[in-house]
Design a protein around this motif. Structure first.
Motif, mmCIF file in Angstrom:
data_model
loop_
_atom_site.group_PDB
_atom_site.id
_atom_site.type_symbol
_atom_site.label_atom_id
_atom_site.label_comp_id
_atom_site.label_asym_id
_atom_site.label_seq_id
_atom_site.Cartn_x
_atom_site.Cartn_y
_atom_site.Cartn_z
ATOM 1 N N MET A 266 1.222 8.919 -1.916
ATOM 2 C CA MET A 266 0.080 8.871 -0.990
ATOM 3 C C MET A 266 0.282 9.943 0.073
ATOM 4 O O MET A 266 1.321 10.610 0.117
ATOM 5 N N ASN A 267 -0.695 10.116 0.941
ATOM 6 C CA ASN A 267 -0.597 11.136 1.984
ATOM 7 C C ASN A 267 0.471 10.774 3.011
ATOM 8 O O ASN A 267 0.633 9.608 3.357
ATOM 9 N N HIS A 268 1.166 11.808 3.505
ATOM 10 C CA HIS A 268 2.156 11.609 4.570
ATOM 11 C C HIS A 268 2.161 12.822 5.489
ATOM 12 O O HIS A 268 1.517 13.836 5.210
ATOM 13 N N SER A 269 2.934 12.699 6.576
ATOM 14 C CA SER A 269 3.069 13.809 7.526
ATOM 15 C C SER A 269 4.334 13.589 8.340
ATOM 16 O O SER A 269 5.090 12.636 8.093
ATOM 17 N N ILE A 270 4.567 14.475 9.311
ATOM 18 C CA ILE A 270 5.683 14.250 10.243
ATOM 19 C C ILE A 270 5.297 14.746 11.630
ATOM 20 O O ILE A 270 4.563 15.731 11.761
ATOM 21 N N HIS A 315 1.291 1.598 9.736
ATOM 22 C CA HIS A 315 1.870 1.161 8.467
ATOM 23 C C HIS A 315 2.950 2.131 7.986
ATOM 24 O O HIS A 315 4.006 1.722 7.495
ATOM 25 N N HIS A 316 2.688 3.434 8.160
ATOM 26 C CA HIS A 316 3.665 4.430 7.691
ATOM 27 C C HIS A 316 4.934 4.384 8.537
ATOM 28 O O HIS A 316 6.037 4.419 8.017
ATOM 29 N N MET A 317 4.747 4.297 9.855
ATOM 30 C CA MET A 317 5.916 4.248 10.730
ATOM 31 C C MET A 317 6.648 2.917 10.552
ATOM 32 O O MET A 317 7.882 2.861 10.492
ATOM 33 N N GLY A 320 9.028 2.470 7.374
ATOM 34 C CA GLY A 320 10.239 3.255 7.130
ATOM 35 C C GLY A 320 10.185 4.723 7.514
ATOM 36 O O GLY A 320 11.209 5.393 7.474
ATOM 37 N N MET A 321 9.007 5.231 7.908
ATOM 38 C CA MET A 321 8.912 6.675 8.143
ATOM 39 C C MET A 321 9.181 7.028 9.605
ATOM 40 O O MET A 321 8.276 7.363 10.369
ATOM 41 N N TYR A 322 10.454 6.955 9.963
ATOM 42 C CA TYR A 322 10.875 7.258 11.322
ATOM 43 C C TYR A 322 12.327 7.727 11.308
ATOM 44 O O TYR A 322 13.072 7.459 10.356
HETATM 45 CU CU LIG Z 1 3.580 8.452 5.697
#
Ligand SMILES: [Cu+2]
Length: 484
Positions: A266-270, A315-317, A320-322
Motif C-alpha cells: 500500500m502507499n507509504h511515506s516518511i 494507522h500507519h504510525m 509500526g511506521m516510526y
Molecule cells: Cu505507511
C-alpha cells in the motif's frame, strides 16, 4: 551510519513470566492493582461508546417504476440512494431494498482521503476526496454489505448494510463482517506470559556517531509479522522490518541522504522531524514499488521522531511506521553506556493481522511499550557496571500517550529536552531530576551514574502505562538469576 537489522522475534509459545518482573515491580504493586481496577471500570464505561451508531436506514428511495409483475417484489425495479463517504464513515450506514431490485448509488466522497464503496469487497475504483460517482448494483436478492476496501477503513466503521425487506439481515455470505467496535477476535496480551528462551530483545545500545559527514541510509518499507508481546503477533508496517525502525545517528551539520523504497502493498511515506524540508516534496506518499530520496541537513540537535505520513497517518504510525534520529549536540560528553528507548503503543487487531484503527482513534490501547515489545527489558534486562555513567535517549513516538520517564532508585543529574539542557551536573542549586516528561513526538536524554549494585526499573510513570508494558530493568553489578 549503521542501520540495525531485524532481530528474529516470531517464536511461539509463551512461558511463565520470570519472577524478576514481580520483584522489579514490587514498589508499584498496590498502584498497579488500583490501576487495573480503574482500567476495568473505565473499560466497562467505554463499552457504550462502541455501540454501532445505527444512523437510521434511508427510507423512501426514489424508485424507478418499470416494475413488471414478478415473484420478487423488487424485480425490474431500480432503487436510488444518495450515499456520503467521509473519513471513516458511510452515511447512511444502512439501506433497505425490495428483494430482486437493482440499486443505483450516487456516492460522494466528502473526506480528505481516498475511499470507495465495494459491494462484498469486490474490486472497485477509489474515489478521490471531493469527487462523486455513480454505482449500479444488482439485482440484489438477499441482504448483504459493502465497505471501503482501503486498509483499516472497514474495521474503523466504513461499512454499508444493504437489507432486503422481510429477509434476514446481514446474511451476506462474506464471512465475519462486523461493525466497528471491540472485536472479540482481537488478540489479547497475557501480562503473566514471558517470551521463550530463544526470543531476542531489540538491542537498545546506540553506537556513537560514526564521524561521517554524509549518512547514506536505505530504508525499505516492509509489512512484516512481528511479535509484540509474548505469544502475540501483528502484521506491522515497518521501516527495515522492525518497529521502531533503525535509530539513526549523526552530529549537527551532517547530511542524511535517505532512500526510501516502498516494498509494501500500500502507499507509504516518511516524515523526519529532524528536517526542514518541503513536506509536499520529501514527505510525499509513494506507491508500492516506488522509491524516493529524502535528503536533509541536520542543523538542530536532539532526538527526533520519524514516521509514515500516508493516510490514515494514525494507522500507519500506530502500526509500526516510526523510529528516531539522534543528532548529537556539540561537545556531547562520552559516557560508559548509552541506550535509546522509543515509546509506542499496541492497539491489537486479530492475531497475525494489522493493528486496530478503531482503537487507535478511540485511544484505547492494549499496551505501552519501549522499543516495540511489551515489558521488553523486563524479560531481557539491560546490564551496566557499578560506577557506570549512563545516558538514556528517549523518544516518544506513541500516537496518543505521553511519557513520564523515570528510573526507580536513581536521580538524573543531567536532562536534555527538546533542544536544550534543563539540568547539568554541578547545578548551583544542587538540582536533581526525577522524571523527563515527553508528549507525543518529543524527545530528550537523561544521564546518571549508578553507584550501587542493584536492579533499577525504568518506567513510564503514568501508572496505567507502567502496568501495561512500559517498564524495563537496568541491572548493575551481579545480575540476578537469569530470566530463564
Ligand atoms: Cu505507511
Amino acid at each position: 551510519m549503521s542501520v540495525s537489522t531485524d532481530p528474529p522475534r516470531t517464536t511461539p509459545g509463551p512461558q511463565k513470566r520470570p519472577q524478576i518482573l514481580l520483584q522489579a515491580l514490587t514498589p508499584f504493586v498496590p498502584v498497579i492493582g488500583a490501576a487495573l481496577a480503574l482500567g476495568l471500570v473505565i473499560g466497562l464505561a467505554l463499552v457504550g461508546i462502541f455501540q454501532p451508531q445505527s444512523s437510521s436506514a434511508a427510507t423512501a428511495p426514489a424508485a424507478g417504476t418499470d416494475a413488471a409483475a414478478a415473484a420478487a417484489p423488487g424485480a425490474g425495479k431500480t432503487m436510488t440512494f444518495d450515499i456520503e463517504l467521509g473519513d471513516l464513515y458511510v452515511k447512511p450506514s444502512s439501506i433497505e431494498i425490495d428483494a430482486g431490485a437493482k440499486v443505483k448509488l450516487n456516492v460522494v466522497n466528502k473526506g480528505a482521503m481516498e475511499h470507495t464503496l465495494a459491494l462484498k469487497g469486490e474490486d472497485t475504483p477509489l474515489i478521490k476526496p471531493g469527487a462523486a460517482t455513480t454505482m449500479n448494483w444488482g439485482p440484489i436478492n438477499e441482504s448483504t454489505q459493502a465497505w471501503c476496501t482501503v486498509e483499516g477503513h472497514k474495521a474503523a466503521g466504513m461499512l454499508l448494510d444493504i437489507k432486503v425487506k422481510g429477509a434476514a439481515a446481514a446474511d451476506s455470505g462474506v464471512g465475519a463482517v462486523t461493525k466497528a467496535g471491540p472485536d472479540a477476535s482481537n488478540a489479547k496480551i497475557d501480562a503473566n506470559a514471558a517470551p521463550p528462551a530463544t526470543w531476542k530483545a531489540m538491542d537498545p545500545v546506540v553506537k556513537p556517531a560514526d564521524g561521517q559527514k554524509v549518512h547514506q541510509v536505505d530504508l525499505h518499507v516492509k509489512e512484516k509479522k512481528t511479535e509484540v508481546a509474548p505469544g502475540v503477533t501483528q502484521t506491522l508496517w515497518t521501516y527495515n522490518g522492525t518497529a521502531p525502525g533503525p535509530t539513526l545517528r549523526g552530529r549537527v551539520g551532517d547530511t542524511f541522504r535517505v532512500k526510501l523504497t516502498n516494498d509494501g502493498s500500500m502507499n507509504h511515506s516518511i516524515d523526519f522531524h529532524a528536517s526542514k524540508v518541503a513536506p509536499n516534496v520529501e514527505m510525499r506518499t509513494i506507491k508500492p514499488g516506488e522509491s524516493l530520496i529524502y535528503e536533509f541537513k541536520a542543523n538542530y540537535a536532539g532526538i527526533f521522531t520519524y514516521h509514515c505520513g500516508a493516510a490514515p497517518m494514525i494507522h500507519h504510525m500506530g502500526n509500526g511506521m516510526y523510529g528516531a534520529v539522534i543528532v548529537d549536540p556539540p561537545n556531547l560528553p562520552k559516557v560508559d553506556k548509552e541506550i535509546a528507548l522509543v515509546q509506542s503503543e499496541l492497539y491489537l487487531g486479530p492475531e497475525g493481522k494489522a493493528s486496530d484503527l478503531t482503537k487507535m482513534m478511540a485511544g484505547t490501547n492494549d499496551g505501552v511499550v519501549f522499543n516495540g515489545y511489551y515489558n521488553q527489558y523486563v524479560h531481557r534486562p539491560v546490564k551496566v557496571k557499578v560506577g557506570d555513567r549512563v545516558r538514556i535517549w528517549v523518544d516518544n513516538a506513541a500516537i496518543n500517550e505521553p511519557l513520564a520517564f523515570h528510573t526507580v532508585g536513581l536521580i538524573f543529574d543531567t536532562v536534555w529536552k527538546e533542544g536544550e539542557y534543563l539540568l547539568k551536573p554541578g547545578s548551583p542549586n544542587k538540582g536533581g531530576s526525577q522524571t523527563l516528561d515527553l508528549v507525543t513526538t518529543q524527545g530528550g536524554f537523561v544521564e546518571f551514574t549508578v553507584d550501587k549494585a542493584g536492579t533499577y526499573t525504568f518506567v513510564n510513570h503514568i501508572m496505567k502505562d507502567l502496568s501495561r508494558g512500559a517498564a524495563g530493568l537496568l541491572v548493575a553489578g551481579d545480575a540476578p538469576a537469569a530470566a530463564h
